[in-house]
Design an enzyme around this catalytic site. Structure first.
Site, PDB file in Angstrom:
ATOM      1  N   TYR A  18       0.556  -1.111   0.100  1.00 17.28           N
ATOM      2  CA  TYR A  18       0.040  -0.166   0.005  1.00 17.28           C
ATOM      3  C   TYR A  18       0.939   1.364   0.122  1.00 17.28           C
ATOM      4  O   TYR A  18       0.437   2.381   0.443  1.00 17.28           O
ATOM      5  CB  TYR A  18      -0.994   0.130   1.289  1.00 17.28           C
ATOM      6  CG  TYR A  18      -1.831  -1.043   1.191  1.00 17.28           C
ATOM      7  CD1 TYR A  18      -2.425  -1.586   0.157  1.00 17.28           C
ATOM      8  CD2 TYR A  18      -2.791  -1.181   2.429  1.00 17.28           C
ATOM      9  CE1 TYR A  18      -3.527  -2.446  -0.167  1.00 17.28           C
ATOM     10  CE2 TYR A  18      -3.883  -2.122   2.435  1.00 17.28           C
ATOM     11  CZ  TYR A  18      -4.320  -2.653   1.189  1.00 17.28           C
ATOM     12  OH  TYR A  18      -5.154  -3.621   1.207  1.00 17.28           O
ATOM     13  N   ARG A 139     -13.922 -22.041  -2.477  1.00 16.87           N
ATOM     14  CA  ARG A 139     -13.362 -22.073  -3.909  1.00 16.87           C
ATOM     15  C   ARG A 139     -11.968 -22.282  -3.993  1.00 16.87           C
ATOM     16  O   ARG A 139     -11.188 -21.918  -3.193  1.00 16.87           O
ATOM     17  CB  ARG A 139     -14.016 -21.123  -4.817  1.00 16.87           C
ATOM     18  CG  ARG A 139     -13.985 -19.579  -4.029  1.00 16.87           C
ATOM     19  CD  ARG A 139     -12.424 -19.036  -4.320  1.00 16.87           C
ATOM     20  NE  ARG A 139     -12.163 -17.719  -3.443  1.00 16.87           N
ATOM     21  CZ  ARG A 139     -11.064 -17.276  -3.303  1.00 16.87           C
ATOM     22  NH1 ARG A 139      -9.950 -17.896  -3.795  1.00 16.87           N
ATOM     23  NH2 ARG A 139     -11.264 -16.039  -2.893  1.00 16.87           N
TER      24      ARG A 139
END
Length: 221
Positions: A18, A139
């Protein structure tokens, strides 16, 4: 500070991802709970000794944190330290999305990707609170790509920090009153704590937080 969790969002700036908006060096930590030991001249003296979430102030991975009194959230006595310290990032994100941003109708479905994650489990719990019919997806990256392609899904990003910039102090405070009520009524459970580390052992704690296969959050105490 009494306790603060280690979240993925805390680890990302540590690795420099960031740096376009968070210059290093910085003190990490977006959430946690502590006791008020000192106040400014315009703050009521009754705040001294209160347990609060010192949010939107300095990083929480330190012994003392300075924060605005109007943005600090008083933690009610029925919320234990472990839960209070984790009642911001994931709970507030899930609450805002379910309450304000998702369209609801009698036959609405809520499809949650990576539903075994901490925030995924919160969405699963809130789907019962708001009356969504839940589709839980656990998933791999390949299977999620198939779902997105075959169902022709359209995505819209939600950043909690952007939502925060546009709300009033009253709405900010009331959002946490709703979250605390759900915790008290056992309609929302924040999950297990796997281990606790003293702040002095932060390097060891971060290494443990990045280890795959964890069964709960890590707390800095």
């Amino acid at each position: 500070m009494i306790a603060r969790p280690i979240n993925p969002s805390d680890l990302i700036p540590i690795r420099g991802a960031y740096r376009h908006r968070i210059p290093l060096p910085c003190i990490p930590g977006y959430e946690g709970v502590g006791s008020v030991i000192a106040i400014g001249s315009s703050v009521q003296k009754s705040m001294l000794g209160k347990r609060v979430l010192p949010l939107r102030g300095e990083g929480t991975w330190q012994q003392y944190v300075k924060a605005s009194s109007s943005l600090s959230i008083e933690s009610p006595p029925f919320i234990p330290d472990d839960e209070a310290s984790r009642s911001y990032i994931n709970p507030l994100t899930a609450w805002i999305l379910c309450k304000e941003l998702l369209g609801r109708s009698p036959d609405s479905f809520l499809l949650v990707n990576a539903c075994s994650s901490a925030i995924g489990r919160m969405f699963a719990q809130l789907s019962a609170v708001f009356g969504y019919r839940l589709i839980a997806v656990v998933r791999s990256s390949d299977s999620w790509k198939r779902i997105a392609t075959e169902l022709d899904l359209r995505s819209k990003l939600f950043h909690l920090r952007h939502w925060i910039q546009g709300i009033s102090v009253e709405d900010w405070q009331n959002s946490f009153l709703n979250i605390f009520a759900l915790l008290r009524q056992k309609q929302l459970c924040l999950g297990n704590i796997e281990a606790r580390y003293p702040l002095a052992k932060i390097a060891k704690a971060v290494q443990a937080a990045e280890r795959p296969g964890r069964q709960g959050k890590l707390l800095l105490t």
